[in-house]
Scaffold this motif. Structure first.
Motif, PDB file in Angstrom:
ATOM      1  N   ILE A 234       5.649 -96.373  83.311  1.00 36.82           N
ATOM      2  CA  ILE A 234       7.032 -96.781  82.818  1.00 36.82           C
ATOM      3  C   ILE A 234       7.711 -95.321  81.575  1.00 36.82           C
ATOM      4  N   VAL A 235       8.173 -94.561  81.246  1.00 38.76           N
ATOM      5  CA  VAL A 235       8.791 -93.366  80.342  1.00 38.76           C
ATOM      6  C   VAL A 235       9.699 -93.884  80.334  1.00 38.76           C
ATOM      7  N   VAL A 236      10.059 -94.879  78.683  1.00 38.04           N
ATOM      8  CA  VAL A 236      11.842 -96.053  78.339  1.00 38.04           C
ATOM      9  C   VAL A 236      12.196 -94.384  77.892  1.00 38.04           C
ATOM     10  N   THR A 237      13.301 -93.957  78.360  1.00 36.01           N
ATOM     11  CA  THR A 237      14.097 -93.130  77.363  1.00 36.01           C
ATOM     12  C   THR A 237      15.317 -93.347  76.376  1.00 36.01           C
ATOM     13  N   GLY A 241      14.694-102.310  73.361  1.00 34.00           N
ATOM     14  CA  GLY A 241      14.267-102.925  73.561  1.00 34.00           C
ATOM     15  C   GLY A 241      14.673-103.852  74.860  1.00 34.00           C
ATOM     16  N   LYS A 242      15.809-104.235  75.477  1.00 36.52           N
ATOM     17  CA  LYS A 242      15.761-104.975  76.789  1.00 36.52           C
ATOM     18  C   LYS A 242      15.875-104.224  77.914  1.00 36.52           C
ATOM     19  N   THR A 243      15.860-102.897  77.575  1.00 38.54           N
ATOM     20  CA  THR A 243      15.650-101.771  78.842  1.00 38.54           C
ATOM     21  C   THR A 243      14.092-102.303  79.099  1.00 38.54           C
ATOM     22  N   ASP A 259       7.680 -96.536  75.163  1.00 42.91           N
ATOM     23  CA  ASP A 259       9.436 -96.910  74.444  1.00 42.91           C
ATOM     24  C   ASP A 259       8.960 -94.898  73.518  1.00 42.91           C
ATOM     25  N   LEU A 260       9.824 -94.785  73.853  1.00 35.95           N
ATOM     26  CA  LEU A 260      10.138 -93.555  73.669  1.00 35.95           C
ATOM     27  C   LEU A 260      12.011 -93.370  72.494  1.00 35.95           C
ATOM     28  N   GLY A 261      12.901 -94.184  73.507  1.00 36.26           N
ATOM     29  CA  GLY A 261      13.737 -94.603  72.731  1.00 36.26           C
ATOM     30  C   GLY A 261      14.481 -95.248  71.509  1.00 36.26           C
ATOM     31  N   PRO A 266      14.722-105.889  69.249  1.00 40.26           N
ATOM     32  CA  PRO A 266      13.105-106.545  69.919  1.00 40.26           C
ATOM     33  C   PRO A 266      12.526-106.121  71.050  1.00 40.26           C
ATOM     34  N   VAL A 267      11.473-105.798  71.497  1.00 47.28           N
ATOM     35  CA  VAL A 267      11.085-105.602  72.710  1.00 47.28           C
ATOM     36  C   VAL A 267      10.321-106.996  73.134  1.00 47.28           C
ATOM     37  N   GLU A 268      11.202-107.228  74.406  1.00 45.27           N
ATOM     38  CA  GLU A 268      10.732-109.230  75.113  1.00 45.27           C
ATOM     39  C   GLU A 268      10.316-108.917  75.978  1.00 45.27           C
ATOM     40  N   VAL A 269       8.896-109.313  76.084  1.00 44.63           N
ATOM     41  CA  VAL A 269       8.137-109.447  77.230  1.00 44.63           C
ATOM     42  C   VAL A 269       6.757-111.137  76.573  1.00 44.63           C
ATOM     43  N   THR A 270       6.746-111.484  77.888  1.00 40.26           N
ATOM     44  CA  THR A 270       6.296-112.388  77.848  1.00 40.26           C
ATOM     45  C   THR A 270       4.323-112.599  77.691  1.00 40.26           C
ATOM     46  N   SER A 271       3.641-113.061  77.240  1.00 34.79           N
ATOM     47  CA  SER A 271       2.372-113.293  77.015  1.00 34.79           C
ATOM     48  C   SER A 271       1.596-113.006  78.583  1.00 34.79           C
ATOM     49  N   VAL A 272       1.856-113.927  79.928  1.00 36.01           N
ATOM     50  CA  VAL A 272       2.091-114.291  81.406  1.00 36.01           C
ATOM     51  C   VAL A 272       2.202-112.372  81.460  1.00 36.01           C
ATOM     52  N   ASP A 273       3.383-111.591  81.431  1.00 33.19           N
ATOM     53  CA  ASP A 273       3.107-110.344  82.339  1.00 33.19           C
ATOM     54  C   ASP A 273       2.041-109.871  81.673  1.00 33.19           C
TER      55      ASP A 273
END
Ligand SMILES: [Zn+2]
Ligand SMILES: [Zn+2]
Length: 347
Positions: A234-237, A241-243, A259-261, A266-273
């Motif tokens: 996934i290219v995040v333009t 961090g929310k997107t 992430d390019l944008g 902050p980028v919030e992703v779970t350790s499970v994911d």
């Protein structure tokens, strides 16, 4: 030749001034460029709004195309009258640990064009030869300009990603960066899903080459990507961090969200994911000058181009304001009296 040149500089945060500056000779390892075109990029706000520590006044602009009109001592491999490009990275030092290891992007002594040194909102600029990009003859200066930052950033992120031909690649955000990312992803042979808010971008996304369009205002994009098999990349333009968090679960195992944008969240992703599926979050910073050459060549060969609107250099403050208001469709390019903005062949 005139002893002065016009520049649009920022005198303090948010304040532009048109000035005449004295022409200076390039120092060792530098070239002087007669600027023909300069793209207006969102990162120019780092200069204009003073987000970086700036030594005022400063001329912004890091999507610069022009012709070399003076060579400093020790410059090899570049010629007078040659058309060259300058991007965000102002040129590597050649002696730091990262340079010596071949990682020019992360050179410890790299200056950022338009931030640490004056950029391309001007008729003339001085640039380090180690940062120069070659401009193909068939590409006009105005068309080449946005490819030096927006183009290089998206092309290089995709090119260095783990996606292979046929893999599903998602592009999040269809703006200055995203409208190029969709084109590159399609031409590189990926299955392309474009994600944006609202249904009115769908037609444009398909025209740019997207196979699928996901309206994130109407559909949760992560399950929509999973329904297509899950994205390898996934290219995040879009900034923020929310997107990244919102789409992260749309990655297939082993996938990466690039992430390019730039944004403050902050980028919030779970350790499970992250762990179950061994997914990654990564950042990518433009690319080295050879990747810049490749970006322009690939764009020429495969018919990728930025949708641009050209305005005279003198209108830089208004162009910047329009870009910041999100009203550019999709890149604004400043053109000077030095160039007609035409391709070499057309002259
Ligand atoms: Zn930029
Ligand atoms: Zn270095």
């Amino acid at each position: 030749m005139s002893a002065t040149y016009k520049a649009i500089q920022v005198t303090k945060p948010g304040e532009f001034a048109t000035v005449m500056k004295p022409l200076v000779d390039p120092g060792p390892g530098q070239v002087r460029i007669r600027v023909e075109a300069c793209g207006v990029c969102h990162s120019d706000s780092g200069t204009v709004e003073g987000a970086f520590p700036i030594s005022w006044p400063r001329v912004p602009g890091h999507e610069v195309v022009g012709r070399i009109d003076a060579l400093g001592t020790g410059v090899q491999g570049w010629e007078l009258r040659q058309r060259v490009g300058v991007g965000f990275l102002g040129g590597s030092c050649g002696y730091c640990e990262f340079c010596r290891n071949g990682d020019l992007v992360n050179c410890r002594n790299q200056e950022f064009t338009g931030i640490h040194s004056d950029g391309g909102y001007a008729e003339v600029m001085i640039a380090k030869a180690t940062g120069l990009v070659r401009i193909p003859d068939d590409l006009s200066s105005a068309d080449a300009a946005p490819l030096l930052c927006a183009g290089l950033t998206t092309f290089n992120a995709l090119r260095n990603s783990p996606a292979k031909a046929g893999d599903l690649v998602a592009v999040l955000g269809i703006g200055g960066l995203g409208h190029l990312a969709v084109q590159y992803a399609r031409r590189m042979g990926f299955e392309v899903a474009a994600i944006s808010r609202g249904s009115n971008t769908a037609e444009l996304a398909r025209k740019l080459g997207a196979h699928h369009y996901i309206d994130s205002a109407a559909t949760d994009p992560a399950p929509a990507l999973q329904a297509l098999g899950g994205a390898k990349v996934i290219v995040v333009t879009a900034s923020g961090g929310k997107t990244i968090a919102e789409t992260f679960k749309g990655l297939r195992p082993g996938g990466v969200s690039i992430d390019l944008g730039v944004g403050p969240d902050p980028v919030e992703v779970t350790s499970v994911d992250l762990i179950f599926g061994e997914r990654k979050v990564a950042g990518s910073l433009t690319g080295n000058p050879a990747a810049g050459d490749a970006t322009l060549r690939f764009s020429m060969l495969s018919g990728v181009s930025a949708m641009i609107e050209t305005v005279p250099l003198e209108e830089a403050p208004a162009a910047y304001a329009k870009m910041m208001a999100g009203k550019a469709r999709f890149r604004i390019v400043l053109v000077t009296k030095n160039g007609s903005g035409q391709a070499e062949q057309a002259k």
